[in-house]
Motif scaffolding. Structure first.
Motif, PDB file in Angstrom:
ATOM      1  N   GLY A  66      18.735  80.561  13.441  1.00  0.00           N
ATOM      2  CA  GLY A  66      19.954  79.789  13.264  1.00  0.00           C
ATOM      3  C   GLY A  66      20.373  79.637  11.814  1.00  0.00           C
ATOM      4  N   ARG A  67      19.495  79.970  10.884  1.00  0.00           N
ATOM      5  CA  ARG A  67      19.820  79.865   9.453  1.00  0.00           C
ATOM      6  C   ARG A  67      19.856  81.227   8.772  1.00  0.00           C
ATOM      7  N   PHE A  68      19.001  82.142   9.200  1.00  0.00           N
ATOM      8  CA  PHE A  68      18.916  83.474   8.586  1.00  0.00           C
ATOM      9  C   PHE A  68      19.510  84.517   9.537  1.00  0.00           C
ATOM     10  N   THR A  69      20.081  85.558   8.938  1.00  0.00           N
ATOM     11  CA  THR A  69      20.626  86.664   9.721  1.00  0.00           C
ATOM     12  C   THR A  69      20.206  87.982   9.085  1.00  0.00           C
ATOM     13  N   ILE A  70      19.589  88.834   9.885  1.00  0.00           N
ATOM     14  CA  ILE A  70      19.208  90.161   9.421  1.00  0.00           C
ATOM     15  C   ILE A  70      20.249  91.160   9.908  1.00  0.00           C
ATOM     16  N   SER A  71      20.557  92.129   9.053  1.00  0.00           N
ATOM     17  CA  SER A  71      21.503  93.176   9.417  1.00  0.00           C
ATOM     18  C   SER A  71      21.121  94.447   8.671  1.00  0.00           C
ATOM     19  N   ARG A  72      21.739  95.543   9.056  1.00  0.00           N
ATOM     20  CA  ARG A  72      21.415  96.805   8.394  1.00  0.00           C
ATOM     21  C   ARG A  72      22.646  97.695   8.327  1.00  0.00           C
ATOM     22  N   ASP A  73      22.627  98.572   7.329  1.00  0.00           N
ATOM     23  CA  ASP A  73      23.657  99.591   7.165  1.00  0.00           C
ATOM     24  C   ASP A  73      22.919 100.915   7.029  1.00  0.00           C
ATOM     25  N   ASN A  74      22.831 101.660   8.103  1.00  0.00           N
ATOM     26  CA  ASN A  74      22.054 102.907   8.077  1.00  0.00           C
ATOM     27  C   ASN A  74      22.683 103.955   7.165  1.00  0.00           C
ATOM     28  N   ALA A  75      23.979 103.907   6.996  1.00  0.00           N
ATOM     29  CA  ALA A  75      24.628 104.854   6.089  1.00  0.00           C
ATOM     30  C   ALA A  75      24.179 104.639   4.651  1.00  0.00           C
ATOM     31  N   LYS A  76      23.818 103.389   4.341  1.00  0.00           N
ATOM     32  CA  LYS A  76      23.350 103.055   2.992  1.00  0.00           C
ATOM     33  C   LYS A  76      21.831 102.938   2.931  1.00  0.00           C
ATOM     34  N   ASN A  77      21.178 103.146   4.078  1.00  0.00           N
ATOM     35  CA  ASN A  77      19.712 103.054   4.108  1.00  0.00           C
ATOM     36  C   ASN A  77      19.233 101.681   3.622  1.00  0.00           C
ATOM     37  N   THR A  78      19.982 100.651   3.981  1.00  0.00           N
ATOM     38  CA  THR A  78      19.755  99.318   3.430  1.00  0.00           C
ATOM     39  C   THR A  78      19.716  98.275   4.550  1.00  0.00           C
ATOM     40  N   VAL A  79      18.839  97.299   4.369  1.00  0.00           N
ATOM     41  CA  VAL A  79      18.766  96.161   5.277  1.00  0.00           C
ATOM     42  C   VAL A  79      19.012  94.892   4.476  1.00  0.00           C
ATOM     43  N   TYR A  80      19.596  93.893   5.125  1.00  0.00           N
ATOM     44  CA  TYR A  80      19.970  92.654   4.449  1.00  0.00           C
ATOM     45  C   TYR A  80      19.349  91.455   5.154  1.00  0.00           C
ATOM     46  N   LEU A  81      19.196  90.387   4.394  1.00  0.00           N
ATOM     47  CA  LEU A  81      18.789  89.106   4.974  1.00  0.00           C
ATOM     48  C   LEU A  81      19.682  88.030   4.375  1.00  0.00           C
ATOM     49  N   GLN A  82      20.599  87.536   5.169  1.00  0.00           N
ATOM     50  CA  GLN A  82      21.456  86.438   4.751  1.00  0.00           C
ATOM     51  C   GLN A  82      20.737  85.133   5.069  1.00  0.00           C
ATOM     52  N   MET A  83      20.520  84.333   4.049  1.00  0.00           N
ATOM     53  CA  MET A  83      19.771  83.096   4.203  1.00  0.00           C
ATOM     54  C   MET A  83      20.687  81.919   3.872  1.00  0.00           C
ATOM     55  N   ASN A  84      20.958  81.095   4.858  1.00  0.00           N
ATOM     56  CA  ASN A  84      21.802  79.915   4.687  1.00  0.00           C
ATOM     57  C   ASN A  84      20.997  78.645   4.914  1.00  0.00           C
ATOM     58  N   SER A  85      21.539  77.536   4.484  1.00  0.00           N
ATOM     59  CA  SER A  85      20.890  76.235   4.664  1.00  0.00           C
ATOM     60  C   SER A  85      19.437  76.286   4.224  1.00  0.00           C
ATOM     61  N   LEU A  86      19.218  76.813   3.057  1.00  0.00           N
ATOM     62  CA  LEU A  86      17.856  77.002   2.564  1.00  0.00           C
ATOM     63  C   LEU A  86      17.154  75.670   2.335  1.00  0.00           C
ATOM     64  N   LYS A  87      15.854  75.696   2.580  1.00  0.00           N
ATOM     65  CA  LYS A  87      15.011  74.514   2.436  1.00  0.00           C
ATOM     66  C   LYS A  87      13.912  74.820   1.418  1.00  0.00           C
ATOM     67  N   PRO A  88      13.354  73.788   0.809  1.00  0.00           N
ATOM     68  CA  PRO A  88      12.245  74.026  -0.135  1.00  0.00           C
ATOM     69  C   PRO A  88      11.088  74.804   0.497  1.00  0.00           C
ATOM     70  N   GLU A  89      10.856  74.617   1.780  1.00  0.00           N
ATOM     71  CA  GLU A  89       9.766  75.335   2.444  1.00  0.00           C
ATOM     72  C   GLU A  89      10.065  76.820   2.653  1.00  0.00           C
ATOM     73  N   ASP A  90      11.266  77.259   2.332  1.00  0.00           N
ATOM     74  CA  ASP A  90      11.586  78.684   2.360  1.00  0.00           C
ATOM     75  C   ASP A  90      11.146  79.389   1.076  1.00  0.00           C
ATOM     76  N   THR A  91      10.681  78.625   0.106  1.00  0.00           N
ATOM     77  CA  THR A  91      10.225  79.203  -1.144  1.00  0.00           C
ATOM     78  C   THR A  91       9.056  80.145  -0.904  1.00  0.00           C
ATOM     79  N   ALA A  92       9.198  81.387  -1.370  1.00  0.00           N
ATOM     80  CA  ALA A  92       8.178  82.413  -1.128  1.00  0.00           C
ATOM     81  C   ALA A  92       8.608  83.704  -1.811  1.00  0.00           C
TER      82      ALA A  92
END
Length: 124
Positions: A66-92
């Motif tokens: 509900g906070r993070f979204t993974i997506s990919r663009d195979n034409a660019k050989n790239t994957v993304y991670l959109q991270m919203n509503s970040l919390k201190p416990e996401d630190t890593a």
């Protein structure tokens, strides 16, 4: 030489957003599942999110659903991670990875290509 290179990490306040990218070089990963894992200080590396080679199906750890979204663009050989509503416990340190085959998307030992990681720090 096969390389996965993460970018987009940084320092953000709680409630903020970041978008991580993982670009692959040396070969195409369009037929590979891609995943994101993270490791906080003093803790084991844990699964965050994964996406099938087609991009049709995604998987998330309960802690980021509900906070993070993974997506990919195979034409660019790239994957993304959109991270919203970040919390201190996401630190890593966040790592991207690639694996062949189906199933076991949350199992880090099934992934055979890894990036070097990018630091994400969320301040309270």
């Amino acid at each position: 030489q096969v390389q996965l290179v993460e970018s987009g990490g940084g320092l953000v306040q709680a409630g903020g957003s970041l978008r991580l990218s993982c670009a692959a070089s040396g070969r195409t990963f369009s037929s590979y599942a891609r995943g994101w894992f993270r490791q906080a200080p003093g803790k084991e590396r844990e699964f965050v999110a994964a996406i099938t080679w087609s991009g049709v199906t995604t998987y998330y750890a309960d802690s980021v659903k509900g906070r993070f979204t993974i997506s990919r663009d195979n034409a660019k050989n790239t994957v993304y991670l959109q991270m919203n509503s970040l919390k201190p416990e996401d630190t890593a340190v966040y790592y991207c990875a690639a694996k062949s085959g189906s199933y076991y998307y949350s199992d880090q030992y099934k992934y055979n290509h890894w990036g070097q990681g990018t630091q994400v720090t969320v301040s309270s």
